[in-house]
Write an enzyme that holds these catalytic residues in place. Structure first.
Site, PDB file in Angstrom:
ATOM      1  CB  THR A  12      13.194  49.466  87.139  1.00  0.00           C
ATOM      2  OG1 THR A  12      11.809  49.683  88.106  1.00  0.00           O
ATOM      3  CG2 THR A  12      13.925  48.600  88.512  1.00  0.00           C
ATOM      4  CB  SER A  54       6.495  53.697  82.954  1.00  0.00           C
ATOM      5  OG  SER A  54       5.415  53.348  84.415  1.00  0.00           O
ATOM      6  CB  THR A  85       6.881  47.124  85.789  1.00  0.00           C
ATOM      7  OG1 THR A  85       7.135  47.804  86.851  1.00  0.00           O
ATOM      8  CG2 THR A  85       8.244  46.457  84.921  1.00  0.00           C
ATOM      9  CG  ASP A  86       5.099  51.384  88.350  1.00  0.00           C
ATOM     10  OD1 ASP A  86       5.089  50.890  89.083  1.00  0.00           O
ATOM     11  OD2 ASP A  86       5.832  52.661  89.318  1.00  0.00           O
TER      12      ASP A  86
HETATM   13  N1  ASP Z   1       8.396  53.582  88.643  1.00  0.00           N
HETATM   14  C1  ASP Z   1       8.550  52.555  87.540  1.00  0.00           C
HETATM   15  C2  ASP Z   1       8.605  52.614  86.746  1.00  0.00           C
HETATM   16  O1  ASP Z   1       7.718  51.879  86.382  1.00  0.00           O
HETATM   17  C3  ASP Z   1       8.673  51.575  87.780  1.00  0.00           C
HETATM   18  C4  ASP Z   1       9.232  49.708  87.145  1.00  0.00           C
HETATM   19  O2  ASP Z   1      10.330  50.239  85.736  1.00  0.00           O
HETATM   20  O3  ASP Z   1       9.747  48.727  87.308  1.00  0.00           O
HETATM   21  O4  ASP Z   1       9.905  53.940  85.735  1.00  0.00           O
END
Ligand code: ASP
Length: 355
Positions: A12, A54, A85-86
């Protein structure tokens, strides 16, 4: 002057709004335009590794990250990895086992909102990460997020939308960053015992250059989450395909009668070093304690099993993947005693946070 390398992997933080939703696609020059102003004493280079959500992170991506850090290790004082973050907690745990004894900081960060949005946590997370990575006392692998510094082996994503996305599980945070000021806690590797005792009056660890990079990982680990009345049908297939099985049990830990017989029958076909069994808990805090209940003791007494205790699920999976890569398929190179030692020994004896 401190030299910092930012490695971008997507997520993100570096996403752009598209008609189909957020897509990770920001180039290094676009990211540079958005970088917060920090200090003239910090020089920043940016290298784009890949652009993925991710969710799509694989073992090959982990190896690419490790190679990028290894190739640039001598040229920089610290590293910041922008990551979705995932799966960030998995990557942080993997890097903690695959890059050991790093006297330089390797920081993972990300954001819940893209850096180009008006309301975003991306700028402060990036700013905190750069400040932390540029501080000469920082070392080892950590996640910096929402002002918290969390050991790479103890992080967990606990919120899917709001800014306080990560928590440190079963270990206090390492430090806090507030308005650019780092407050280090006693769990910080900076306070670890100096490896040689010629500076007894300082609690800061001496910098050493015995960093060790591993570049093989075996992701062939299956996670089975128990639910009441779970059926045993899948278990033979899991052992046929996978090299290790992590069972996420209830509470302190134990195996329900519904799968116990099949599990033990299947396990008895292999030596413990051929198919590794590890037990962890679905409960977030305080770890597994197999010895507490009869249902837990029964499995521990029936078959050699590793117990995650206060390790996170992410760290348990990552550590097994690191151990398995050192065990050749069909002809295990490690004995069960070797595997137990690797699993239970902290990866780095000089940090309090590296379990
Ligand atoms: N779906 C995203 C990822 O993990 C969520 C994020 O980056 O917060 O790439």
């Amino acid at each position: 002057m401190r030299n910092i390398l930012i490695l971008t992997t997507g997520g993100t933080i570096a996403s752009i709004q598209s008609p189909d939703g957020l897509v990770p696609g920001m180039s290094s020059s676009q990211l540079r335009e958005q970088l917060p102003q920090i200090s003239a004493d910090i020089a920043i280079d940016i290298e784009e590794l890949f652009h993925i959500d991710s969710t799509d992170m694989t073992a090959d991506h982990w190896i690419q990250i490790i190679h990028a850090i290894r190739d640039h290790y001598d040229a920089y004082d610290g590293f910041v990895i922008c990551h979705g973050t995932d799966t960030m907690a998995y990557t942080a745990a993997v890097l903690s086992y695959m890059i050991q004894n790093s006297d330089k900081p390797i920081v993972l960060t990300g954001a819940q909102k893209p850096i180009g949005f008006e309301i975003t946590d991306a700028k402060s997370n990036l700013q905190d990460s750069i400040i932390y990575a540029a501080d000469s006392r920082s070392r080892g692998i950590q996640i910096v997020f929402a002002g918290k510094v969390i050991a790479g082996t103890h992080a967990r994503k606990v919120r899917s939308m709001s800014f306080l996305a990560f928590e440190s599980i079963n270990l206090p945070e390492i430090a806090e960053i507030n308005n650019g000021r780092i407050t280090r806690y006693l769990t910080d590797p900076a306070f670890a015992k100096a490896p040689c005792d010629d500076a007894p009056d300082t609690r800061l660890a001496k910098t050493r250059s015995n960093v060790r990079f591993y570049d093989k990982i075996n992701p062939n680990v299956f996670l089975l989450k128990l639910t009441p009345s779970i059926a045993p049908d899948l278990i033979p297939e899991i052992f046929r395909i996978y090299d290790a099985l992590v069972i996420e049990s209830f509470g302190a830990g134990g195996i329900p009668a519904s799968i116990e017989k099949t599990l033990l029958e299947e396990l008895s076909k292999y030596r413990p070093e051929e198919k590794i069994l590890a037990m962890t808990t679905q409960v977030t805090y305080e770890g597994s304690h197999l010895e507490t209940y009869e249902v837990g003791r029964r499995i521990a007494d029936s078959f050699p099993v590793l117990e995650a205790r206060d390790m996170t699920l992410e760290a348990t999976m990552a550590k097994l993947m690191w151990i398995l890569a050192r065990n050749e398929k069909d002809r295990p190179a490690l004995s069960w005693a070797d595997i137990q030692k690797l699993f239970y020994d902290p990866v780095s004896m000089d940090t309090l946070a590296a379990l």
